[in-house]
Each structure stands twice: as C-alpha cells, then as structure tokens.
Design a protein around this motif. Sequence first.
Motif, PDB file in Angstrom:
ATOM      1  N   ILE A   1      67.368  40.906  55.419  1.00 28.14           N
ATOM      2  CA  ILE A   1      66.467  41.477  56.260  1.00 28.14           C
ATOM      3  C   ILE A   1      66.760  42.206  57.479  1.00 28.14           C
ATOM      4  CG2 ILE A   1      64.787  40.179  58.217  1.00 28.14           C
ATOM      5  CD1 ILE A   1      64.033  39.569  55.348  1.00 28.14           C
ATOM      6  N   MET A   2      68.150  42.022  57.702  1.00 29.52           N
ATOM      7  CA  MET A   2      68.617  42.720  59.050  1.00 29.52           C
ATOM      8  C   MET A   2      68.703  44.423  58.429  1.00 29.52           C
ATOM      9  SD  MET A   2      71.913  44.481  58.925  1.00 29.52           S
ATOM     10  CE  MET A   2      72.663  45.497  59.975  1.00 29.52           C
ATOM     11  N   THR A   3      69.047  44.556  57.310  1.00 27.52           N
ATOM     12  CA  THR A   3      68.944  46.058  56.651  1.00 27.52           C
ATOM     13  C   THR A   3      67.707  46.559  56.792  1.00 27.52           C
ATOM     14  OG1 THR A   3      70.995  45.555  55.301  1.00 27.52           O
ATOM     15  CG2 THR A   3      69.877  47.416  54.742  1.00 27.52           C
ATOM     16  N   LEU A   4      66.585  46.055  56.364  1.00 28.01           N
ATOM     17  CA  LEU A   4      65.245  46.401  56.133  1.00 28.01           C
ATOM     18  C   LEU A   4      64.879  46.716  57.666  1.00 28.01           C
ATOM     19  CD1 LEU A   4      63.767  44.484  53.491  1.00 28.01           C
ATOM     20  CD2 LEU A   4      64.249  46.607  53.373  1.00 28.01           C
ATOM     21  N   MET A   5      65.011  45.707  58.713  1.00 26.09           N
ATOM     22  CA  MET A   5      64.456  46.002  60.013  1.00 26.09           C
ATOM     23  C   MET A   5      65.368  47.327  60.651  1.00 26.09           C
ATOM     24  SD  MET A   5      62.305  43.682  60.304  1.00 26.09           S
ATOM     25  CE  MET A   5      62.318  43.162  62.146  1.00 26.09           C
ATOM     26  N   LYS A   6      66.530  47.131  60.083  1.00 30.27           N
ATOM     27  CA  LYS A   6      67.284  48.322  61.074  1.00 30.27           C
ATOM     28  C   LYS A   6      66.783  49.734  60.440  1.00 30.27           C
ATOM     29  CE  LYS A   6      71.042  50.234  63.077  1.00 30.27           C
ATOM     30  NZ  LYS A   6      70.575  51.734  63.000  1.00 30.27           N
ATOM     31  N   PHE A   7      66.493  49.666  59.168  1.00 31.88           N
ATOM     32  CA  PHE A   7      66.190  51.015  58.436  1.00 31.88           C
ATOM     33  C   PHE A   7      64.522  51.470  59.144  1.00 31.88           C
ATOM     34  CE2 PHE A   7      63.428  53.216  55.428  1.00 31.88           C
ATOM     35  CZ  PHE A   7      64.139  54.185  55.177  1.00 31.88           C
ATOM     36  N   ILE A   8      63.910  50.403  59.325  1.00 33.99           N
ATOM     37  CA  ILE A   8      62.317  50.599  59.791  1.00 33.99           C
ATOM     38  C   ILE A   8      62.498  50.964  61.312  1.00 33.99           C
ATOM     39  CG2 ILE A   8      60.123  49.533  60.438  1.00 33.99           C
ATOM     40  CD1 ILE A   8      60.480  47.825  58.065  1.00 33.99           C
ATOM     41  N   LEU A   9      63.297  50.479  61.948  1.00 36.58           N
ATOM     42  CA  LEU A   9      63.332  50.773  63.431  1.00 36.58           C
ATOM     43  C   LEU A   9      64.106  52.220  63.598  1.00 36.58           C
ATOM     44  CD1 LEU A   9      63.228  49.702  66.529  1.00 36.58           C
ATOM     45  CD2 LEU A   9      65.963  48.978  66.273  1.00 36.58           C
ATOM     46  N   ASP A  10      65.122  52.656  62.904  1.00 41.77           N
ATOM     47  CA  ASP A  10      65.528  53.826  62.960  1.00 41.77           C
ATOM     48  C   ASP A  10      64.395  54.921  62.754  1.00 41.77           C
ATOM     49  OD1 ASP A  10      67.955  52.860  63.561  1.00 41.77           O
ATOM     50  OD2 ASP A  10      68.803  53.137  61.806  1.00 41.77           O
ATOM     51  N   ARG A  11      63.561  54.603  61.705  1.00 37.87           N
ATOM     52  CA  ARG A  11      62.349  55.541  61.441  1.00 37.87           C
ATOM     53  C   ARG A  11      61.242  55.412  62.294  1.00 37.87           C
ATOM     54  NH1 ARG A  11      66.459  56.705  59.357  1.00 37.87           N
ATOM     55  NH2 ARG A  11      66.930  57.419  57.053  1.00 37.87           N
ATOM     56  N   THR A  12      61.235  54.459  63.126  1.00 35.74           N
ATOM     57  CA  THR A  12      59.776  54.450  64.007  1.00 35.74           C
ATOM     58  C   THR A  12      59.891  54.583  65.581  1.00 35.74           C
ATOM     59  OG1 THR A  12      60.213  52.041  64.380  1.00 35.74           O
ATOM     60  CG2 THR A  12      58.975  52.657  62.652  1.00 35.74           C
ATOM     61  N   VAL A  13      61.280  55.005  66.137  1.00 33.60           N
ATOM     62  CA  VAL A  13      61.663  55.246  67.284  1.00 33.60           C
ATOM     63  C   VAL A  13      61.491  56.571  67.547  1.00 33.60           C
ATOM     64  CG1 VAL A  13      63.403  55.256  69.034  1.00 33.60           C
ATOM     65  CG2 VAL A  13      63.141  53.278  67.684  1.00 33.60           C
TER      66      VAL A  13
END
Length: 636
Positions: free
Chosen positions: A466-478
């Motif tokens: 879950i951490m990896t997915l959330m990190k990936f999404i956060l990096d792409r939405t900021v």
Amino acid sequence: MNEQKPNERVRLHAATAVLAAVWFGWLLLSGGWNPLPPRLDHSLDLVLGLAAVVACWLVAVQGWAVFPHTLSMERLIMGALFFSAGALFSWSTVWSFTATGVSAALFALAARLTLAAGFLFLFSRPDEVMERHSGQRWQAFLAAFAYTAVIGLFIHMVATVGAEDGTSRWRLWWQVGTGVTGLLDVAAGVLVWRRWRQGGSSSLLYWPPACLLFALGQALLLVGDGSRLWGPLYEMAGFLYVVRAMYAETVEKPYTELKQREQQLEMMANALGEGLLMVNRDGRIVWMNPAAGRLIGAAPSEAKGKPLFSFVSLARPDGAAWDWKQLRRVVKRLKSGEVIRVEEEPFRRRDGVCLPVGYTLAPVMENGTLTGLVAVLRDMTEKKEKERLEREREQLDFEMSLAANMQRSLLQASAAADLPSYVDIGVLSVPARVLSGDFYHFAVHQRSVSVGIADVSGKGIPAAMIMTLMKFILDRTVHYGTQPHVYLDLLNRFAYDYTEPSMFVTMVVGNYNEKTHAFSYACAGHEPALLYKAKTKQCVPLRAKGCALGLFPQFSFETQSVVLEPGDFVLLYTDGVTEKRNAEIDDGFSVLASMLARVNLDQPAAQIVHELYEQIRAYHRYEQKDDQTLLLLRRR
C-alpha cells in the motif's frame, strides 16, 4: 526387595528402642529376673558368645569382600574392627572353659571396648573414598591382627597377675571398662543419629538402636546377679541390628540403587525422541523404546524376540531393497568393532510406509565376538521438512530484500531532488522490519516545495505494498498551486476503492511558498506536525481536521496555513517515533518537543534529524517496535 520408607523405619526402630528401655527398667526394678536354672547359665553364656563371634566374623568378611567395589574407608575400618572384635570374642569363648574365667571376661571386655571406641571414631567423621592401591585390605587387617595380638598378650599378663595375687583387682578393671564401653556406645549412637539427620544413608537407621542395645547390655552386666543373663541377650540383639545394617548397606542399597538406575535409564530411553533398540546376534529384537516402535510400526511387546527384518527393510536410493551382500558387508564391519553411522536412508516398514531414517549401529562385543548391536534410529521426515521450509524462507528473504531495496530506491528518488536555496530539508526513515509501512515525499516546484509523510496501518508486506502505491500516486498528483486537501481527497478515494476494509492510511501533506513564506498543510488522522519558532524557541502543534484515508468514500479535508520566519522549521513524524507499547503516554507531541530541546538546532536539517533519532532510540531503550520516520523542512 523394595526399601522401606524412612519414616516407617524410624517409627519401627523407635518402638524397638522404647521396648528395650522399658524391659531394661523392669529388670532393674525386679532385681534381674532369671527364669533359667543356674546350671544353664554357663551354657547360655557359651552359646551367646559363639553367636557374637559369628556376627563379628560375618561383618569382617563382608567388609573384606565389598571394599574393592566401594573403596570406602569406613567399610574397610569397620571390617578390620570386627575382625579384631571377633578374634577377641573367640579367645573369650576359649578361655570360658577354664576354672576362673578371668581371661574370658577380660577378652570379652576388650572386644566390646574395641567395638565401642571404633564406632565412636567412625561415626565422628565423614566417610572417604580411597584411591585404589594394591594391598590396602591386607594392611588394614594385618594392623587389626597386630592390635589383637598386643591386647591378647596384655590381657594374659593381667589375668596371670590377678590369679597369682588371689585378689579381685581384675574385677574393678572389668567394671570400669564395662561402664566406659556403655558410655562410648551411647555417644556413638548419638553421632550416627546426627549423621542420618544430616542426610545420611537409610541404613544408618539401624545403628542407633544397635548402640542403645549395646549400652543397655553393658549396664545389665554391671548390675550382675540375674541381670547378667539379659546383658548378653541385649548385646546379641545389638549384633543382629549391626548385621542387618551391613546387609542393608551392602546388599539392599546397591540392589535398590541398581533398580532405580534401570528405571531411570528406561524412563530416559522412553523419553528420547530417537528410537533405541537392541538386537542379538541372530537379528532378533531384545528391547526397544516406544520411539523405535513408532518407527518400525510395531509395539515393543509385539516386536520383542522377533527378527528385526520381519518389520522393516532397508532400501537403496532407487527404492530397491538391500541384497544379502550389502547386509554381509555391514555385519563384517560390525564384527571388526566399527560403529556405523548413516545420515539418511529409505526405511520401509511392514505396513508399506517408507520413511527417511538416519541410524547409528554400535556393535556389542564379548571377548572379541559380536553378540549383538545397539541401533539408534532417527526419523528424518521432520528434518527434511525443515530443510524445505528453510530453503523457502531463504528464497522469501531474498525476495524481501529485493523489495526492500526497491522501496528504498523509491524513497531515495525524492530525496535526490535538488533543493532550492530558501529551504533546508532533512529526512530519515527506519523500518521495524525489512519492509516499511511509512513513506515520505517532497517535491520542488517553480516557487514552492511540497512535503508529505504517511503511515500505513500494520507492518510488513501488505503495508509495504500500500505504501508503494500511495507514494506513486502522490508523486504523480502533486502540482504547483494545488491545495494540500486536494491531494488527500484524491488519495482517500483511491485508498477506499483499492485497499482492504481493515487497512487505512494516516497522512500529513504540506506546501511551502517561497513568495509568501506560508506553509499550508492538511492532515488525514495523522500525528500533528511540529512547528518550531526560532525567535521564541517554542514548539507549536499544527492540527487540521481530517480522518484516516480509506475509511470513508468521501471526506471534507481542510487546509490550514502558517507563516514561517527565518530559522523556523516544520517537523513531520509518524507515531512510531513517540508511541510506546504497553505504556501510557498522555501527549506524544510533548515527548517529541522535550527530545528536540536536547538537540543542537544550529546544525543543518539532516544533522538535526539524525541527532533527534538518537534521542528517540534512547527513549525506546533501543528496542524498535514500529516504523519510524522523520521529515524536517526549515526556512533558511
């Protein structure tokens, strides 16, 4: 024959002692009751004297026989002591046929005094185990013989002088010696009772009543008249106790100890996880423990006396049974005295079950001839299963290490970004296990820097995924200019749709604007960020309304903001930093602020974070129970 319980023996011997003392008192009050006619007194004295001789020689022979097996100094001295007493009693019996009987009385007194003094000496000191040397028994018994010869010569001279003077001077000596003998017997009885109370052998229980009977016998001999009949009888009863004590020590005790050791060995063999069996030279099972029975598929009672190979057969690696040539080679090796050890071999039971078994074959040799063998069997099924699981664990550890490296690379990608001159950022993340459920984020935009920190519920692989997915999404939405609560709205919808209902994520995101120096932030059920004011040196919590991500499909997060002065910094952290398991903590923010007060804040942000982490480790007593992550953003 089972040994009686000590308490029962104590009661029995105590009753004997009381009965002997009561009868002794009655004899004194009645003036020495003697039911026998006077003409039989001499015959009875002769019979009792011969019985004393036999008892002494029995103990002496027993001491001679058992010493090589025990090497006990007490046993050796006891045998020599009764050798001297038996010789003196023998001379007393011989001289009892003379007219005066003076020598007979003095020889009997010398024998009794020798025993009493010897008992006192032996029971006043602990027993010792002697070193094995040749001639030890001969030396002891020759010394006893020399002592007997010297005493005999002395008594002969005294008796001769007394007879020539025609006086009764010898009788005074006899009375004094008899009284001293009785006192020595009492003292020896007390000493042996104390030794038993201090943890001595149960055979010592026979000695106190024996010493008491000897002492009462001496007292009755002093009284004279009719009581002289009972003095030798008491003495004879004492000798019977002594013989019983020596029998208990040299026959019953070793037999009982041997039976106990056999029972202990059988219990140990039955408790072994390994199979243990004995086979005679004809290949028939003599004995085996239950573990061996489970391996060969037969109960010990069923297999006893039957050929081993009627229950099992050895198989080659290809599954075929051994042929007789291989068995003959094994027997030949055993005949030469070789111990055969096999790590693993297929073992087929009579019921068709095939097991991997390791075994050890040890030959039993008598006069160079193979008479049987002892086999130790080990079921290797569990070991093979453990080896398989170990290989799988090693593979899993390898895959986990790859995942951990990927996770670290993902986090370090953010840390590798070039920072603008107006901010200083320090970050540190330490997982509790190989993989971490914490993650952090910071990104540089045209006129701002965004940061974030999150904690996924749980630890290990699910949290790391879950951490990896959330990190990936956060990096792409900021994106530049986006308010922090917008990030949380997007992440919350993703967490709700794609994570397990039991999992959730707490998070803090923020954005620092270079132009306005405002730090805007939003919180999703996470620990409040810490704002340090450089001018006032105060720590202020930054709180914002919000619940953990993934709990509800929609939630209205809010964005708060605060202006950073030069030197001010914001510290984001996960709950593993301040939370203590099994301990009540009222305010984790205050705990962190107190730790921060002990850190040198004039250092770069990276140094501040590392020094603060040392304070955190000391606070947790260097036992990390949860993932720990720190992120510090300071305005230069």
